[in-house]
Scaffold this active site. Sequence first.
Site, PDB file in Angstrom:
ATOM      1  N   PRO A 173      90.820  21.856  48.765  1.00 21.01           N
ATOM      2  CA  PRO A 173      90.788  20.405  48.991  1.00 21.01           C
ATOM      3  C   PRO A 173      89.347  19.890  48.911  1.00 21.01           C
ATOM      4  O   PRO A 173      88.591  19.976  49.874  1.00 21.01           O
ATOM      5  CB  PRO A 173      91.369  20.254  50.398  1.00 21.01           C
ATOM      6  CG  PRO A 173      91.092  21.562  51.071  1.00 21.01           C
ATOM      7  CD  PRO A 173      91.118  22.613  50.003  1.00 21.01           C
TER       8      PRO A 173
ATOM      9  N   ASP B 280      84.452  21.856  50.316  1.00 21.50           N
ATOM     10  CA  ASP B 280      85.767  22.366  50.695  1.00 21.50           C
ATOM     11  C   ASP B 280      86.070  21.859  52.106  1.00 21.50           C
ATOM     12  O   ASP B 280      85.395  22.233  53.072  1.00 21.50           O
ATOM     13  CB  ASP B 280      85.741  23.901  50.651  1.00 21.50           C
ATOM     14  CG  ASP B 280      87.091  24.528  50.990  1.00 21.50           C
ATOM     15  OD1 ASP B 280      87.997  23.812  51.454  1.00 21.50           O
ATOM     16  OD2 ASP B 280      87.225  25.755  50.806  1.00 21.50           O
ATOM     17  N   HIS B 281      87.115  21.039  52.232  1.00 29.65           N
ATOM     18  CA  HIS B 281      87.391  20.391  53.526  1.00 29.65           C
ATOM     19  C   HIS B 281      87.992  21.364  54.545  1.00 29.65           C
ATOM     20  O   HIS B 281      88.099  21.033  55.738  1.00 29.65           O
ATOM     21  CB  HIS B 281      88.358  19.221  53.325  1.00 29.65           C
ATOM     22  CG  HIS B 281      88.129  18.090  54.269  1.00 29.65           C
ATOM     23  ND1 HIS B 281      87.697  18.270  55.574  1.00 29.65           N
ATOM     24  CD2 HIS B 281      88.242  16.744  54.119  1.00 29.65           C
ATOM     25  CE1 HIS B 281      87.572  17.107  56.167  1.00 29.65           C
ATOM     26  NE2 HIS B 281      87.900  16.149  55.309  1.00 29.65           N
ATOM     27  N   ARG B 282      88.364  22.560  54.137  1.00 24.45           N
ATOM     28  CA  ARG B 282      88.950  23.505  55.091  1.00 24.45           C
ATOM     29  C   ARG B 282      87.913  24.024  56.093  1.00 24.45           C
ATOM     30  O   ARG B 282      88.126  23.940  57.305  1.00 24.45           O
ATOM     31  CB  ARG B 282      89.623  24.659  54.344  1.00 24.45           C
ATOM     32  CG  ARG B 282      90.838  24.225  53.521  1.00 24.45           C
ATOM     33  CD  ARG B 282      91.349  25.364  52.650  1.00 24.45           C
ATOM     34  NE  ARG B 282      90.340  25.827  51.702  1.00 24.45           N
ATOM     35  CZ  ARG B 282      90.512  26.854  50.879  1.00 24.45           C
ATOM     36  NH1 ARG B 282      91.649  27.552  50.899  1.00 24.45           N
ATOM     37  NH2 ARG B 282      89.554  27.206  50.026  1.00 24.45           N
TER      38      ARG B 282
ATOM     39  N   VAL C  30      84.631  22.893  56.282  1.00 29.14           N
ATOM     40  CA  VAL C  30      83.561  21.919  56.550  1.00 29.14           C
ATOM     41  C   VAL C  30      84.160  20.534  56.747  1.00 29.14           C
ATOM     42  O   VAL C  30      84.866  20.014  55.878  1.00 29.14           O
ATOM     43  CB  VAL C  30      82.537  21.888  55.390  1.00 29.14           C
ATOM     44  CG1 VAL C  30      81.448  20.854  55.685  1.00 29.14           C
ATOM     45  CG2 VAL C  30      81.928  23.263  55.160  1.00 29.14           C
TER      46      VAL C  30
END
Length: 454
Positions: free
Chosen positions: A255, A426-428, A430
């Site tokens: 993501p 990467d939104h997972r 961070v």
Amino acid sequence: MARLLHMPEVAANAVEAVLQGWSIAENVPFSADEVIATVETEKAVVDVPAEADGVILKTLVPEGAEVEVGAPIALIGEPGEKVADLDALLAQLGMAAPGRVTTPGRRDVTEPPATERTAGGAPAANGSAGRVFSSPLARRLAGEAGIRYEDIAGTGPNGRIIRRDVEAAIASRAASARASTATAEAGPPAAPASVPASVPADVRAGVRAGVPAAAPAGVPAAGTVTTSTAFTDVPHSRIRKAVASRLTASKQTTPHFYLRGTARVGRLMKLRRKLNDGAPVKISVNDMVVKAAARAHQLVPAMNVIWTPEAIRSFSSVDMAVAIATERGLVTPVLRSVERMTISTVASTVRDFAERAKAGRLRQEELEGGSFSVTNLGMYGTEEFAAIINPPHAAILAVGAARQEPIAENGKLKAGTVMRVTLSVDHRPVDGAVAAEWMRTFLSLLENPVRILA
């Protein structure tokens, strides 16, 4: 007791690799940890060391062959061991029939059992009716261009085919293709009934100057460059296929979110000029960007992470990848512990990576690890762009060109040098706030570059 040496899994999840060369000849003793073969993955060259003392009784695949991971590549014996009937021993080990290997850019071939292999038993272009000698780089370039290296005249020592010979064959083929196109546009005579008129005249005439033989009508030979008056098909290199697979998976499963920032880099450019004044190692803008990004990771350690299925992995040292473009595709070697490097060390390391990347001599371990990548298109005049995250990294920084633009200061306009950057995250592992804090810190470092060197 004799045993089979298998193609190792030199890279994670690799299913095949190219045996670039044998470092030890048959019946020549070797010691433990001595390099006995060199293997090429999609992006790197890996040395295969011996696990113990021994001797190569027989090589089972030729140099330049593409082999599945786990497939036998040689018969290894104990020190001083001799075998009277190698074929019988291979049969006992389940190797009665010759294995199938692939030479890049060619169809599958069944290797003969003889130690000295010939190019179909016919004299080669280099004048030798036996084994065709060529450098691993020459074979790879020929395979990627769809040219049989056996058809190339070698100008190296003892007729060895080297890089310049392959490049000359490629240039000759391109010139021949252009001539064929011009002839076709002028109205060539009708081809024989058995060959369609759409097939270029040089292909109908047969192979010459390294041009592959014609395939059946409408079916180009495997690995060949397909040319028409409207388009040209160039087969994918191993690197390009690997990059395509990894980045497709990244975009589909990671993501992404993006942050954009602009820094005034006038002081940075002045500092760079001072550092380069009389210095033996010239420092690029990208070197300073890499060093600034590493410093920002120290100040915002929550960015120095990657996502794993079980946990968020946080690193104590800053390992960063630098994107390097080559003729075969993009590679991203990793600088280790950038926070402990001087700016000149960063510059010399990146330069070394670039030189070896273009020669295909990066090692596999140099392409693994890290949590962050830097990619720079500023040297092409690109002002701003966004990049796809390089798995398993948590972010990638896309760097644009430093340009003169009007800027506002104290309510007045003046000329200044600015640089735009885009951070893909990467939104997972961070969160947005962490990435924003990192970006603010990074831009501040660019605008106050003395802190980069602290």
